[in-house]
Design an enzyme around this catalytic site. Structure first.
Site, mmCIF file in Angstrom:
data_model
loop_
_atom_site.group_PDB
_atom_site.id
_atom_site.type_symbol
_atom_site.label_atom_id
_atom_site.label_comp_id
_atom_site.label_asym_id
_atom_site.label_seq_id
_atom_site.Cartn_x
_atom_site.Cartn_y
_atom_site.Cartn_z
ATOM 1 N N CYS A 113 7.905 -13.538 -8.945
ATOM 2 C CA CYS A 113 7.764 -12.091 -9.139
ATOM 3 C C CYS A 113 8.975 -11.292 -8.658
ATOM 4 O O CYS A 113 9.156 -10.138 -9.063
ATOM 5 C CB CYS A 113 6.520 -11.595 -8.416
ATOM 6 S SG CYS A 113 5.039 -12.558 -8.802
ATOM 7 N N HIS A 241 7.265 -4.447 -7.882
ATOM 8 C CA HIS A 241 6.621 -5.481 -8.681
ATOM 9 C C HIS A 241 5.204 -5.040 -8.999
ATOM 10 O O HIS A 241 4.443 -4.628 -8.112
ATOM 11 C CB HIS A 241 6.611 -6.812 -7.935
ATOM 12 C CG HIS A 241 5.670 -7.818 -8.527
ATOM 13 N ND1 HIS A 241 5.674 -8.118 -9.868
ATOM 14 C CD2 HIS A 241 4.670 -8.561 -7.972
ATOM 15 C CE1 HIS A 241 4.723 -9.005 -10.121
ATOM 16 N NE2 HIS A 241 4.098 -9.286 -8.984
ATOM 17 N N ASN A 271 -0.146 -8.071 -14.428
ATOM 18 C CA ASN A 271 0.933 -8.680 -13.648
ATOM 19 C C ASN A 271 1.723 -9.609 -14.564
ATOM 20 O O ASN A 271 1.236 -10.675 -14.954
ATOM 21 C CB ASN A 271 0.333 -9.461 -12.471
ATOM 22 C CG ASN A 271 1.381 -10.094 -11.582
ATOM 23 O OD1 ASN A 271 2.530 -10.276 -11.977
ATOM 24 N ND2 ASN A 271 0.980 -10.463 -10.377
#
Length: 315
Positions: A113, A241, A271
């Site tokens: 990430c 993120h 995500n």
């Protein structure tokens, strides 16, 4: 050595949209359960004919067009991804082949990430050192391919997509458009976010990640601002993120960027791992929510319990 800047950005998401109601037909969940816990309402899911390099190439083409250059002007391609199933050729080489970059250095960056902000710093360093003149930096992940769709704790989180940036030398006599990176990790806690096994599957220790992100990361993000010579209240935008709205909102508040637009693309995209920061950043630019020259904090965190952040100027 005048540093580098982001000349343009671009993003791409697959056409298929998976809603919370759709997921409720797959696992024991509901729209209320998902939105109350992670804030996600929809996510885009790539089909079997849309591999990671296809997502990346689409975003890259848009960034090149926005910069007004062609693939022949690129001499470094960096792809941040953790969902490349094959070992070789790597995603960067595949993307270069798809869009016709003639003879670039081509490398993948796997920091999950935090991959895009690591790759962006690497491109900045390469341009500063004279090892590259113009770089294509891409974050792309197909999280749907490494997800157990019977596990409601993870399948509600993920989406697919890509975002890209063109990085080039800053003009002589101008301030750098990419600030110094602040990066690191907590390797002994790497087990908190995993993509392991055969076939590989995404898993995480959600509470451990939440506590780490909301308690340890605010001071690190503020230090990234200090390295750029800015206070958090000087920021026009914060792009964290896009992990979970329950992480993004408290983390943004603790950073102290009181005048900043806070990216909340996780609501619509889920995500998307390494794609999440360039995807959200590109959308802010596209919608005109930030203007050329505005200072923006990009801050990636997650897998390996790694982090990397830098202040950039909006293209």
């Amino acid at each position: 050595m005048n540093g580098s800047r982001i000349a343009a950005v671009g993003h791409y998401q697959p056409a298929k949209v998976l809603t919370n109601e759709d997921l409720a037909g797959l696992v024991d969940t509901s729209d209320e359960w998902i939105t109350s816990r992670v804030g996600i309402r929809t996510r885009h899911i790539a089909g079997p004919d849309e591999p990671v390099d296809e997502l990346a190439a689409q975003a890259a083409a848009k960034a090149l067009a926005a910069a007004g250059i062609t693939s022949a002007d690129i001499d470094l391609v960096l792809v941040a991804t953790s969902t490349a199933i094959d070992r070789s050729p790597n995603m960067a080489a595949r993307v270069a082949a798809r869009i016709g970059v003639p003879s670039p250095a081509a490398m993948d960056v796997n920091v999950v990430c935090a991959g895009f902000t690591h790759a962006l710093a690497t491109a900045d360093h390469a341009v500063r050192a004279g090892a590259a003149t113009r770089a294509l930096v891409i974050g792309a992940d197909k999280m749907s391919e490494v997800t157990d769709w019977s596990d409601r704790t993870t399948c509600v989180l993920v989406g697919d997509g890509a975002g890209a940036a063109v990085v080039e030398a800053a003009a002589a006599g101008t301030e750098p458009g990419i600030g110094p990176v602040l990066w690191g990790s907590v390797p002994e806690m790497g087990h908190a976010v995993r993509i392991e096994g055969t076939p590989p599957r995404f898993a995480q220790e959600g509470q451990s990640v939440y506590r780490w992100a909301t308690t340890r990361l605010p001071v690190i993000a503020r230090q990234a601002c200090e390295r750029a010579g800015l206070a958090p209240e000087d920021l026009a935008a914060v792009v964290l993120h896009q992990a979970n709205l329950r992480i993004i909102e408290p983390l943004a508040a603790k950073i102290g960027a009181v005048n900043a637009v806070v990216a909340r693309d996780v609501v619509d995209s889920g995500n998307t791992s390494a794609a999440s920061i360039p995807l959200a950043f590109s959308k802010l630019v596209e919608r005109g929510e930030i203007s050329t020259g505005d200072p923006v904090l990009l801050f990636g965190f997650g897998g390996n319990l790694s982090y990397a952040g830098q202040v950039v100027r909006c293209p």
